[in-house]
Design a protein around this motif. Structure first.
Motif, PDB file in Angstrom:
ATOM      1  N   ASP A 273       0.857  -1.190   0.000  1.00  0.00           N
ATOM      2  CA  ASP A 273       0.000   0.000   0.000  1.00  0.00           C
ATOM      3  C   ASP A 273       0.890   1.236   0.000  1.00  0.00           C
ATOM      4  O   ASP A 273       1.568   1.531   0.981  1.00  0.00           O
ATOM      5  CB  ASP A 273      -0.889  -0.030   1.247  1.00  0.00           C
ATOM      6  CG  ASP A 273      -1.743   1.228   1.378  1.00  0.00           C
ATOM      7  OD1 ASP A 273      -1.852   1.986   0.392  1.00  0.00           O
ATOM      8  OD2 ASP A 273      -2.298   1.454   2.474  1.00  0.00           O
ATOM      9  N   VAL A 274       0.885   1.951  -1.114  1.00  0.00           N
ATOM     10  CA  VAL A 274       1.664   3.187  -1.240  1.00  0.00           C
ATOM     11  C   VAL A 274       0.683   4.332  -1.458  1.00  0.00           C
ATOM     12  O   VAL A 274       0.139   4.492  -2.551  1.00  0.00           O
ATOM     13  CB  VAL A 274       2.683   3.105  -2.392  1.00  0.00           C
ATOM     14  CG1 VAL A 274       3.429   4.434  -2.535  1.00  0.00           C
ATOM     15  CG2 VAL A 274       3.666   1.971  -2.157  1.00  0.00           C
ATOM     16  N   GLY A 275       0.414   5.074  -0.405  1.00  0.00           N
ATOM     17  CA  GLY A 275      -0.472   6.229  -0.524  1.00  0.00           C
ATOM     18  C   GLY A 275      -1.871   5.875  -0.958  1.00  0.00           C
ATOM     19  O   GLY A 275      -2.504   6.626  -1.701  1.00  0.00           O
ATOM     20  N   GLY A 276      -2.381   4.712  -0.532  1.00  0.00           N
ATOM     21  CA  GLY A 276      -3.725   4.315  -0.912  1.00  0.00           C
ATOM     22  C   GLY A 276      -3.816   3.628  -2.251  1.00  0.00           C
ATOM     23  O   GLY A 276      -4.908   3.499  -2.819  1.00  0.00           O
ATOM     24  N   GLN A 277      -2.687   3.151  -2.775  1.00  0.00           N
ATOM     25  CA  GLN A 277      -2.687   2.430  -4.037  1.00  0.00           C
ATOM     26  C   GLN A 277      -1.878   1.144  -3.874  1.00  0.00           C
ATOM     27  O   GLN A 277      -0.858   1.119  -3.184  1.00  0.00           O
ATOM     28  CB  GLN A 277      -2.073   3.273  -5.157  1.00  0.00           C
ATOM     29  CG  GLN A 277      -2.809   4.585  -5.395  1.00  0.00           C
ATOM     30  CD  GLN A 277      -2.269   5.314  -6.605  1.00  0.00           C
ATOM     31  OE1 GLN A 277      -2.478   4.878  -7.734  1.00  0.00           O
ATOM     32  NE2 GLN A 277      -1.582   6.404  -6.383  1.00  0.00           N
ATOM     33  N   ALA A 278      -2.337   0.085  -4.523  1.00  0.00           N
ATOM     34  CA  ALA A 278      -1.638  -1.196  -4.463  1.00  0.00           C
ATOM     35  C   ALA A 278      -0.475  -1.168  -5.442  1.00  0.00           C
ATOM     36  O   ALA A 278      -0.672  -1.185  -6.660  1.00  0.00           O
ATOM     37  CB  ALA A 278      -2.598  -2.336  -4.784  1.00  0.00           C
ATOM     38  N   MET A 279       0.736  -1.153  -4.897  1.00  0.00           N
ATOM     39  CA  MET A 279       1.937  -1.129  -5.726  1.00  0.00           C
ATOM     40  C   MET A 279       2.552  -2.521  -5.768  1.00  0.00           C
ATOM     41  O   MET A 279       2.749  -3.152  -4.731  1.00  0.00           O
ATOM     42  CB  MET A 279       2.941  -0.121  -5.162  1.00  0.00           C
ATOM     43  CG  MET A 279       4.151   0.127  -6.051  1.00  0.00           C
ATOM     44  SD  MET A 279       5.507  -1.046  -5.797  1.00  0.00           S
ATOM     45  CE  MET A 279       6.102  -0.563  -4.191  1.00  0.00           C
ATOM     46  N   ARG A 280       2.854  -3.025  -6.957  1.00  0.00           N
ATOM     47  CA  ARG A 280       3.533  -4.298  -7.121  1.00  0.00           C
ATOM     48  C   ARG A 280       5.029  -4.034  -7.211  1.00  0.00           C
ATOM     49  O   ARG A 280       5.485  -3.392  -8.168  1.00  0.00           O
ATOM     50  CB  ARG A 280       3.039  -5.011  -8.375  1.00  0.00           C
ATOM     51  CG  ARG A 280       1.566  -5.410  -8.331  1.00  0.00           C
ATOM     52  CD  ARG A 280       1.082  -5.839  -9.695  1.00  0.00           C
ATOM     53  NE  ARG A 280       1.191  -4.745 -10.661  1.00  0.00           N
ATOM     54  CZ  ARG A 280       0.897  -4.850 -11.951  1.00  0.00           C
ATOM     55  NH1 ARG A 280       0.483  -6.004 -12.447  1.00  0.00           N
ATOM     56  NH2 ARG A 280       1.025  -3.802 -12.760  1.00  0.00           N
ATOM     57  N   PRO A 281       5.802  -4.465  -6.227  1.00  0.00           N
ATOM     58  CA  PRO A 281       7.248  -4.209  -6.268  1.00  0.00           C
ATOM     59  C   PRO A 281       7.855  -4.648  -7.590  1.00  0.00           C
ATOM     60  O   PRO A 281       7.601  -5.736  -8.093  1.00  0.00           O
ATOM     61  CB  PRO A 281       7.774  -5.051  -5.097  1.00  0.00           C
ATOM     62  CG  PRO A 281       6.651  -5.056  -4.114  1.00  0.00           C
ATOM     63  CD  PRO A 281       5.405  -5.143  -4.976  1.00  0.00           C
ATOM     64  N   GLY A 282       8.642  -3.765  -8.136  1.00  0.00           N
ATOM     65  CA  GLY A 282       9.279  -4.020  -9.427  1.00  0.00           C
ATOM     66  C   GLY A 282       8.428  -3.596 -10.590  1.00  0.00           C
ATOM     67  O   GLY A 282       8.830  -2.748 -11.388  1.00  0.00           O
ATOM     68  N   ARG A 283       7.227  -4.106 -10.689  1.00  0.00           N
ATOM     69  CA  ARG A 283       6.383  -3.818 -11.848  1.00  0.00           C
ATOM     70  C   ARG A 283       5.883  -2.382 -11.859  1.00  0.00           C
ATOM     71  O   ARG A 283       5.744  -1.770 -12.925  1.00  0.00           O
ATOM     72  CB  ARG A 283       5.194  -4.768 -11.881  1.00  0.00           C
ATOM     73  CG  ARG A 283       5.560  -6.239 -11.900  1.00  0.00           C
ATOM     74  CD  ARG A 283       4.314  -7.107 -11.965  1.00  0.00           C
ATOM     75  NE  ARG A 283       4.595  -8.502 -11.666  1.00  0.00           N
ATOM     76  CZ  ARG A 283       3.681  -9.452 -11.666  1.00  0.00           C
ATOM     77  NH1 ARG A 283       2.414  -9.159 -11.943  1.00  0.00           N
ATOM     78  NH2 ARG A 283       4.020 -10.698 -11.378  1.00  0.00           N
ATOM     79  N   ASP A 284       5.574  -1.852 -10.699  1.00  0.00           N
ATOM     80  CA  ASP A 284       4.996  -0.511 -10.621  1.00  0.00           C
ATOM     81  C   ASP A 284       5.989   0.518 -10.087  1.00  0.00           C
ATOM     82  O   ASP A 284       5.592   1.589  -9.647  1.00  0.00           O
ATOM     83  CB  ASP A 284       3.757  -0.525  -9.717  1.00  0.00           C
ATOM     84  CG  ASP A 284       2.671  -1.453 -10.232  1.00  0.00           C
ATOM     85  OD1 ASP A 284       2.568  -1.603 -11.460  1.00  0.00           O
ATOM     86  OD2 ASP A 284       1.945  -2.040  -9.413  1.00  0.00           O
ATOM     87  N   GLN A 285       7.282   0.208 -10.129  1.00  0.00           N
ATOM     88  CA  GLN A 285       8.293   1.122  -9.624  1.00  0.00           C
ATOM     89  C   GLN A 285       9.052   1.781 -10.762  1.00  0.00           C
ATOM     90  O   GLN A 285       9.180   1.231 -11.864  1.00  0.00           O
ATOM     91  CB  GLN A 285       9.306   0.371  -8.747  1.00  0.00           C
ATOM     92  CG  GLN A 285       8.758  -0.082  -7.411  1.00  0.00           C
ATOM     93  CD  GLN A 285       9.832  -0.764  -6.591  1.00  0.00           C
ATOM     94  OE1 GLN A 285       9.830  -1.977  -6.454  1.00  0.00           O
ATOM     95  NE2 GLN A 285      10.752   0.021  -6.035  1.00  0.00           N
ATOM     96  N   LEU A 286       9.589   2.963 -10.467  1.00  0.00           N
ATOM     97  CA  LEU A 286      10.473   3.625 -11.408  1.00  0.00           C
ATOM     98  C   LEU A 286      11.787   2.874 -11.476  1.00  0.00           C
ATOM     99  O   LEU A 286      12.254   2.292 -10.489  1.00  0.00           O
ATOM    100  CB  LEU A 286      10.729   5.066 -10.982  1.00  0.00           C
ATOM    101  CG  LEU A 286       9.524   6.015 -11.004  1.00  0.00           C
ATOM    102  CD1 LEU A 286       9.897   7.364 -10.401  1.00  0.00           C
ATOM    103  CD2 LEU A 286       9.010   6.190 -12.421  1.00  0.00           C
ATOM    104  N   SER A 287      12.415   2.890 -12.617  1.00  0.00           N
ATOM    105  CA  SER A 287      13.705   2.240 -12.787  1.00  0.00           C
ATOM    106  C   SER A 287      14.744   2.873 -11.860  1.00  0.00           C
ATOM    107  O   SER A 287      14.809   4.098 -11.714  1.00  0.00           O
ATOM    108  CB  SER A 287      14.165   2.367 -14.246  1.00  0.00           C
ATOM    109  OG  SER A 287      15.449   1.828 -14.414  1.00  0.00           O
ATOM    110  N   GLY A 288      15.521   2.030 -11.215  1.00  0.00           N
ATOM    111  CA  GLY A 288      16.581   2.530 -10.342  1.00  0.00           C
ATOM    112  C   GLY A 288      16.181   2.762  -8.912  1.00  0.00           C
ATOM    113  O   GLY A 288      17.019   3.145  -8.087  1.00  0.00           O
ATOM    114  N   THR A 289      14.900   2.562  -8.568  1.00  0.00           N
ATOM    115  CA  THR A 289      14.466   2.746  -7.188  1.00  0.00           C
ATOM    116  C   THR A 289      14.723   1.476  -6.374  1.00  0.00           C
ATOM    117  O   THR A 289      15.033   0.421  -6.909  1.00  0.00           O
ATOM    118  CB  THR A 289      12.979   3.123  -7.111  1.00  0.00           C
ATOM    119  OG1 THR A 289      12.207   2.133  -7.819  1.00  0.00           O
ATOM    120  CG2 THR A 289      12.734   4.477  -7.745  1.00  0.00           C
ATOM    121  N   CYS A 290      14.580   1.595  -5.064  1.00  0.00           N
ATOM    122  CA  CYS A 290      14.965   0.522  -4.154  1.00  0.00           C
ATOM    123  C   CYS A 290      14.011  -0.669  -4.240  1.00  0.00           C
ATOM    124  O   CYS A 290      12.790  -0.506  -4.181  1.00  0.00           O
ATOM    125  CB  CYS A 290      14.996   1.048  -2.721  1.00  0.00           C
ATOM    126  SG  CYS A 290      15.405  -0.196  -1.487  1.00  0.00           S
TER     127      CYS A 290
END
Length: 525
Positions: A273-290
């Motif tokens: 849960d990132v700010g009220g949204q379901a984030m899929r690690p890797g798939r929904d992240q910007l390139s180069g983020t943790c």
């Protein structure tokens, strides 16, 4: 309500959906200090129950230390969404005859739960109806287990350099060329030593009106105190609250602590849960983020085998997935092991922050099993409910010695609010100005309420806010979570309109919107 309004209690549900709640009620609510006609009486103790807020009280096995010498328990009570029910104090339970036994197996609902009497935590969470195990019993980490992780470098003067090493040549090249070059000084091969509880010092199981409570004390030689572990199974058997507490000492060497949850799910997919949204690690992240660890707003989840598990994390937001992964330098969010690590404490930093972290440490996680694939709206329900795990109770006698007309009933809602996937972030008076606001209290806006809504889905939605105890009339609406809600009553509402005494709000996919309402009591209508 009873014949004596002074003994009636308001049990409030701050969430927008109907819930059945049961749990402790502070004795100061049932027997408040002062008199009802005096609003300045010492009623600020009503939400202070020191023994309830001190998990270390699990250690001594004394009922009074956890529930108070004369505490109470609300029996399972159905509450309307964003509303209240009126309960007589005579209906409360005292749990005087409650006792703990040392059984290792509890059967509740369709589940059989086995607790580990040797290492602590849960050994098996078995779905009898589906003939499936939920816990990875071959994992070296216990379910609801505690892990103390340290850098294996007792003889090194600067052990944090094994975690991160900065190359001074980077600065010299920057000065010489004027060009900044990306640099990653984290050492993925740092030596870790991980310790787990060595023995179960105490184990007890007791029945609750809405399930079972399990307490354990675990020997942890690397901690100044034993670990106090409390697990509460609800009556369905599919939900468990895990609470852990321990003391940290004056150690300054780099260390982290975790609460571990190994699940028996193949090909797992994590969600955060990132700010009220379901984030899929890797798939929904910007390139180069943790990809090594994640911070959750209210929950984290795993999905696999057509099943899913959501864990609410109201006080411990940090997570690692798949394995212990600090400084691992992962380039993807994919994992091959359904292991969730609640990251409770850490002092791995090499900054001017204080390295030692002495005192009581608390962790609480709300685990919900689901025989269906991951559903974002349901995950938001789990996360929101985890923020309100115990009944919110207030005496109905305030003020003036008799109930107000608008609460003199069995149950009612304040407002009819939308449910997930539309999230209600805030409901607050407009004149409750935030810090730094230019608005002052008493400016004539006390009858206005700002409602902040978020559409936590990928499709447009129409959300409805209906009347309850309060009638509603839309004043204005604006995009975003306005710290200063729109207050120009002459402005045309944007995306909100009245329809049959209800406010309808148009929300785009993932949109955040603040709605300003004018409210008045409907008690005399």
């Amino acid at each position: 309500m009873s014949d004596d309004p002074e003994t009636d209690l308001l049990v409030v549900n701050p969430l927008p959906w109907r819930r059945t709640q049961s749990g402790p009620v502070p004795r100061h609510v049932v027997r408040p200090r002062g008199v009802a006609a005096d609003p300045t009486a010492a009623r600020h103790f009503q939400d202070r129950d020191r023994s309830r807020s001190t998990p270390a009280a699990f250690d001594n096995g004394d009922e009074s230390a956890v529930f108070g010498t004369d505490g109470y328990w609300l029996p399972p009570t159905e509450l309307p969404g964003f509303g209240y029910a009126v309960v007589s104090a005579e209906e409360l339970l005292t749990l005087d005859d409650r006792s703990f036994d040392d059984r290792a197996v509890v059967e509740v609902g369709d589940y059989r739960v086995t607790f580990d009497r040797d290492r602590g935590g849960v050994a098996s969470w078995y779905d009898v109806a589906q003939d499936r195990e939920w816990i990875n019993r071959s994992d070296e980490n216990q379910f609801a287990g505690v892990v103390h992780e340290r850098v294996a470098a007792d003889d090194r003067d600067q052990p944090r350099q094994l975690l991160y090493r900065y190359d001074d040549d980077v600065d010299r090249r920057l000065v010489a060329t004027g060009a900044f070059e990306p640099y990653d000084g984290f050492q993925s091969d740092w030596p870790a030593r991980r310790e787990r509880p060595t023995d179960v010092l105490d184990h007890g199981v007791a029945a609750l009106p809405n399930g079972y409570e399990i307490r354990q004390r675990l020997a942890m030689p690397s901690f100044p105190s034993p670990v106090s572990l409390r697990m509460v199974l609800d009556e369905s058997g599919a939900s468990m609250v895990v609470e852990a507490a321990w003391e940290m000492g004056l150690e300054t060497a780099p260390e982290s602590t975790y609460v571990t949850f190994p699940f028996a799910l193949s090909d797992p997919t994590p969600y955060v849960d990132v700010g009220g949204q379901a984030m899929r690690p890797g798939r929904d992240q910007l390139s180069g983020t943790c990809h090594d660890s994640y911070t959750a707003q209210r929950w984290a989840a795993l999905e696999g085998d057509g099943r899913s598990v959501t864990v609410g994390c109201p006080i411990n937001p940090l997570w690692q997935f798949g394995d212990f992964s600090f400084a691992a330098g992962r380039s993807t969010g994919e994992i091959d092991r359904a292991l969730m690590l609640g990251w409770v404490t850490s002092n791995y930093w090499d900054t001017n922050f204080r390295a030692r972290q002495p005192g009581l440490v608390r962790a609480r996680y709300h685990v919900h099993l689901r025989d269906d694939p991951f559903e974002e709206a349901e995950a938001h329900r789990v996360g929101l409910a985890a923020e309100h795990p115990e009944p919110l109770v207030q005496t109905a006698g305030e003020t003036g010695g008799s109930p107000r007309p608008d609460v003199d009933r069995t149950a009612a809602i304040f407002l009819d609010l939308p449910e997930p996937p539309v999230l209600v972030h805030h409901v607050r008076p407009e004149d409750a100005a935030p810090i730094g606001s230019q608005r002052r209290r008493g400016d004539g806006t006390a009858d206005r309420i700002a409602v902040v809504l978020r559409n936590a889905s990928d499709a447009p939605r129409r959300a409805t806010i209906g009347p309850g105890v309060l009638s509603v009339d839309v004043v204005d609406a604006a995009a975003g979570a306005a710290t200063e809600p729109p207050s120009d009553a002459d402005a045309a509402p944007i995306g909100a309109e009245m329809s049959d005494d209800e406010v309808e709000v148009a929300l785009g996919a993932r949109e955040l919107r603040t709605v300003l309402l004018r409210c008045s009591s409907r008690s005399n209508r």
